[in-house]
Design a protein around this motif. Structure first.
Motif, PDB file in Angstrom:
ATOM      1  N   ARG A 183      11.612   9.778   1.929  1.00  0.00           N
ATOM      2  CA  ARG A 183      11.923   8.457   1.385  1.00  0.00           C
ATOM      3  C   ARG A 183      10.869   8.076   0.366  1.00  0.00           C
ATOM      4  O   ARG A 183       9.699   8.403   0.541  1.00  0.00           O
ATOM      5  CB  ARG A 183      11.873   7.411   2.498  1.00  0.00           C
ATOM      6  CG  ARG A 183      12.974   7.476   3.511  1.00  0.00           C
ATOM      7  CD  ARG A 183      12.852   6.290   4.444  1.00  0.00           C
ATOM      8  NE  ARG A 183      12.835   5.049   3.689  1.00  0.00           N
ATOM      9  CZ  ARG A 183      11.759   4.313   3.433  1.00  0.00           C
ATOM     10  NH1 ARG A 183      10.592   4.674   3.892  1.00  0.00           N
ATOM     11  NH2 ARG A 183      11.843   3.218   2.737  1.00  0.00           N
ATOM     12  N   PRO A 185       8.063   5.821  -0.936  1.00  0.00           N
ATOM     13  CA  PRO A 185       7.245   4.822  -0.243  1.00  0.00           C
ATOM     14  C   PRO A 185       7.441   3.440  -0.866  1.00  0.00           C
ATOM     15  O   PRO A 185       7.846   3.317  -2.016  1.00  0.00           O
ATOM     16  CB  PRO A 185       5.805   5.335  -0.469  1.00  0.00           C
ATOM     17  CG  PRO A 185       5.878   6.277  -1.617  1.00  0.00           C
ATOM     18  CD  PRO A 185       7.282   6.796  -1.708  1.00  0.00           C
ATOM     19  N   THR A 187       9.563   1.048   0.067  1.00  0.00           N
ATOM     20  CA  THR A 187      10.846   0.389   0.308  1.00  0.00           C
ATOM     21  C   THR A 187      11.110   0.410   1.810  1.00  0.00           C
ATOM     22  O   THR A 187      10.741   1.367   2.488  1.00  0.00           O
ATOM     23  CB  THR A 187      12.000   1.128  -0.402  1.00  0.00           C
ATOM     24  OG1 THR A 187      11.954   2.505  -0.012  1.00  0.00           O
ATOM     25  CG2 THR A 187      11.884   1.031  -1.911  1.00  0.00           C
ATOM     26  N   PRO A 188      11.761  -0.621   2.346  1.00  0.00           N
ATOM     27  CA  PRO A 188      12.008  -0.623   3.800  1.00  0.00           C
ATOM     28  C   PRO A 188      13.033   0.443   4.177  1.00  0.00           C
ATOM     29  O   PRO A 188      14.026   0.624   3.457  1.00  0.00           O
ATOM     30  CB  PRO A 188      12.547  -2.033   4.080  1.00  0.00           C
ATOM     31  CG  PRO A 188      12.965  -2.579   2.762  1.00  0.00           C
ATOM     32  CD  PRO A 188      12.233  -1.842   1.681  1.00  0.00           C
ATOM     33  N   PRO A 189      12.802   1.155   5.290  1.00  0.00           N
ATOM     34  CA  PRO A 189      13.756   2.187   5.699  1.00  0.00           C
ATOM     35  C   PRO A 189      15.108   1.574   6.063  1.00  0.00           C
ATOM     36  O   PRO A 189      15.166   0.479   6.625  1.00  0.00           O
ATOM     37  CB  PRO A 189      13.114   2.803   6.948  1.00  0.00           C
ATOM     38  CG  PRO A 189      11.739   2.269   7.020  1.00  0.00           C
ATOM     39  CD  PRO A 189      11.675   1.025   6.216  1.00  0.00           C
ATOM     40  N   ARG A 192      15.692   3.086  11.436  1.00  0.00           N
ATOM     41  CA  ARG A 192      14.390   3.328  12.065  1.00  0.00           C
ATOM     42  C   ARG A 192      14.554   4.003  13.417  1.00  0.00           C
ATOM     43  O   ARG A 192      15.625   3.980  14.004  1.00  0.00           O
ATOM     44  CB  ARG A 192      13.686   1.988  12.330  1.00  0.00           C
ATOM     45  CG  ARG A 192      13.133   1.320  11.101  1.00  0.00           C
ATOM     46  CD  ARG A 192      12.392   0.038  11.484  1.00  0.00           C
ATOM     47  NE  ARG A 192      11.597  -0.411  10.361  1.00  0.00           N
ATOM     48  CZ  ARG A 192      10.374   0.015  10.109  1.00  0.00           C
ATOM     49  NH1 ARG A 192       9.778   0.873  10.913  1.00  0.00           N
ATOM     50  NH2 ARG A 192       9.715  -0.419   9.060  1.00  0.00           N
ATOM     51  N   GLU A 225       6.945   5.215  13.678  1.00  0.00           N
ATOM     52  CA  GLU A 225       6.741   4.594  12.366  1.00  0.00           C
ATOM     53  C   GLU A 225       6.641   5.667  11.266  1.00  0.00           C
ATOM     54  O   GLU A 225       7.235   5.525  10.198  1.00  0.00           O
ATOM     55  CB  GLU A 225       5.455   3.741  12.416  1.00  0.00           C
ATOM     56  CG  GLU A 225       5.132   2.989  11.144  1.00  0.00           C
ATOM     57  CD  GLU A 225       6.216   1.973  10.750  1.00  0.00           C
ATOM     58  OE1 GLU A 225       7.046   1.609  11.598  1.00  0.00           O
ATOM     59  OE2 GLU A 225       6.215   1.578   9.558  1.00  0.00           O
ATOM     60  N   ARG A 226       5.893   6.741  11.558  1.00  0.00           N
ATOM     61  CA  ARG A 226       5.728   7.807  10.544  1.00  0.00           C
ATOM     62  C   ARG A 226       7.075   8.419  10.187  1.00  0.00           C
ATOM     63  O   ARG A 226       7.396   8.611   9.012  1.00  0.00           O
ATOM     64  CB  ARG A 226       4.807   8.914  11.081  1.00  0.00           C
ATOM     65  CG  ARG A 226       3.334   8.678  10.842  1.00  0.00           C
ATOM     66  CD  ARG A 226       2.537   9.971  10.784  1.00  0.00           C
ATOM     67  NE  ARG A 226       2.824  10.976  11.779  1.00  0.00           N
ATOM     68  CZ  ARG A 226       2.292  11.026  12.993  1.00  0.00           C
ATOM     69  NH1 ARG A 226       1.453  10.091  13.387  1.00  0.00           N
ATOM     70  NH2 ARG A 226       2.602  12.012  13.820  1.00  0.00           N
ATOM     71  N   SER A 228      10.101   7.140  10.661  1.00  0.00           N
ATOM     72  CA  SER A 228      10.964   6.140  10.012  1.00  0.00           C
ATOM     73  C   SER A 228      10.614   5.979   8.539  1.00  0.00           C
ATOM     74  O   SER A 228      11.493   5.797   7.696  1.00  0.00           O
ATOM     75  CB  SER A 228      10.819   4.773  10.699  1.00  0.00           C
ATOM     76  OG  SER A 228      11.145   4.869  12.060  1.00  0.00           O
ATOM     77  N   GLN A 229       9.312   6.016   8.248  1.00  0.00           N
ATOM     78  CA  GLN A 229       8.875   5.827   6.857  1.00  0.00           C
ATOM     79  C   GLN A 229       9.062   7.086   6.023  1.00  0.00           C
ATOM     80  O   GLN A 229       9.292   7.017   4.823  1.00  0.00           O
ATOM     81  CB  GLN A 229       7.381   5.427   6.818  1.00  0.00           C
ATOM     82  CG  GLN A 229       7.073   4.064   7.406  1.00  0.00           C
ATOM     83  CD  GLN A 229       7.645   2.911   6.576  1.00  0.00           C
ATOM     84  OE1 GLN A 229       8.027   3.072   5.415  1.00  0.00           O
ATOM     85  NE2 GLN A 229       7.750   1.742   7.185  1.00  0.00           N
ATOM     86  N   ARG A 232      14.736   9.900   5.307  1.00  0.00           N
ATOM     87  CA  ARG A 232      15.964   9.079   5.213  1.00  0.00           C
ATOM     88  C   ARG A 232      16.822   9.391   6.442  1.00  0.00           C
ATOM     89  O   ARG A 232      17.651  10.314   6.426  1.00  0.00           O
ATOM     90  CB  ARG A 232      16.731   9.427   3.934  1.00  0.00           C
ATOM     91  CG  ARG A 232      16.016   9.003   2.659  1.00  0.00           C
ATOM     92  CD  ARG A 232      16.932   9.150   1.445  1.00  0.00           C
ATOM     93  NE  ARG A 232      17.453  10.501   1.308  1.00  0.00           N
ATOM     94  CZ  ARG A 232      16.856  11.469   0.608  1.00  0.00           C
ATOM     95  NH1 ARG A 232      15.707  11.228  -0.011  1.00  0.00           N
ATOM     96  NH2 ARG A 232      17.377  12.666   0.531  1.00  0.00           N
TER      97      ARG A 232
END
Ligand code: ZN
Length: 284
Positions: A183, A185, A187-189, A192, A225-226, A228-229, A232
């Motif tokens: 993804r 960086p 921008t909100p995923p 999640r 978190e990792r 999800s970020q 995609r």
């Protein structure tokens, strides 16, 4: 083809010279030899979750897999663990990696009932193979500085010679996954991974303490978190700690979740108690 055995003999020679105490010989950090139950449990909880994340990414992102999926999941788990701590290699960095490799050595050496044996036909590698695979990737990450790894783990020179290539191959594979499915960086995923802790069963000895070790470390939330970020993800997914009745962990496509059982944490803790014996038995 004809030059191959000669090149191999030269390489063997070079490694033997290093192992004999040339200036490149290095010693393990003291923390790596010191066993610690909480560290062993959290390191192996983290590797197990990252191995299952490997299965999740293979399925959810439809990654191509050549060879055994279980080996690919171990490689994805190892490289994710390695890279998440690589930037700040503190005293515990190699201790954590050795805890993960040594888990498989302890499993290999543990007398098991037949229903817990890993058979040659199994989709998983044998415990001994998973131990050597991980030892090889640790050593291969920096062979110039980690000459003590083959010495400490008993990784034979015939395998150690090519571990830098194995490490580079795994690193390259992850870079490909990131390039294809990463993804941007900032921008909100869209989707999640959420984290759920089922309450540990009262039948599990030390359940609250095991939960506190893992929850207190923040590692489960950090992995969620990792991932999800970084990727995609095609749908919302869950990472759950739960009671299963046996030491286990899995990714469920139908359930859209990864589960790590509290019984696995107890199993890690029990094996950690064997660690001082294992490390005292290490060759000089
Ligand atoms: Zn697996």
């Amino acid at each position: 083809m004809g030059a191959w055995p000669e090149a191999r003999a030269l390489c063997l020679c070079a490694l033997v010279l290093l192992a004999d105490g040339s200036p490149a010989q290095s010693t393990p950090p003291a923390a790596a030899l010191h066993s610690n139950e909480a560290r062993f449990v959290t390191a192996n909880a983290e590797f197990t979750l990252l191995h299952e994340m490997g299965h999740l990414l293979i399925a959810e992102l439809q990654l191509p897999v050549l060879g055994r999926e279980e080996d690919a999941a171990d490689q994805l788990g190892f490289i994710s663990l390695f890279l998440s701590y690589d930037r700040h290699r503190d005293a515990g960095f190699y201790a954590k990696l050795l805890d993960v490799a040594d888990y498989w050595r302890l499993e290999w050496q543990r007398p098991k009932p037949d229903n817990e044996e890993v058979h040659p036909w199994d989709s998983h590698g044998l415990d001994a193979q998973r131990f050597y695979n991980l030892a090889c990737l640790i050593y291969g990450s920096d062979p110039d500085e980690l000459e003590w790894v083959p010495h400490l783990t008993g990784l034979p020179v015939e395998r150690a010679l090519y571990c830098d290539q194995e490490y580079a191959q795994v690193r390259r594979a992850l870079a490909w996954v990131e390039a294809q499915h990463g993804r941007p960086p900032g921008t909100p995923p869209e989707h999640r991974l959420r984290v759920l802790y089922d309450p540990p069963s009262t039948r599990l000895k030390d359940g609250p303490r095991l939960l506190e070790w893992v929850r207190g470390s923040g590692l489960v939330e950090a992995i969620a978190e990792r991932v999800s970020q970084a990727y995609r993800l095609p749908r919302p997914l869950t990472l759950r700690l739960s009671n299963c009745g046996a030491a286990d962990a899995w990714y469920s496509r139908n359930g859209a979740e990864v589960v790590l059982c509290y019984e696995s944490l107890a199993h890690f803790r029990n094996l950690a108690r064997q660690l001082p014996r294992l490390r005292q038995a290490e060759p000089d």
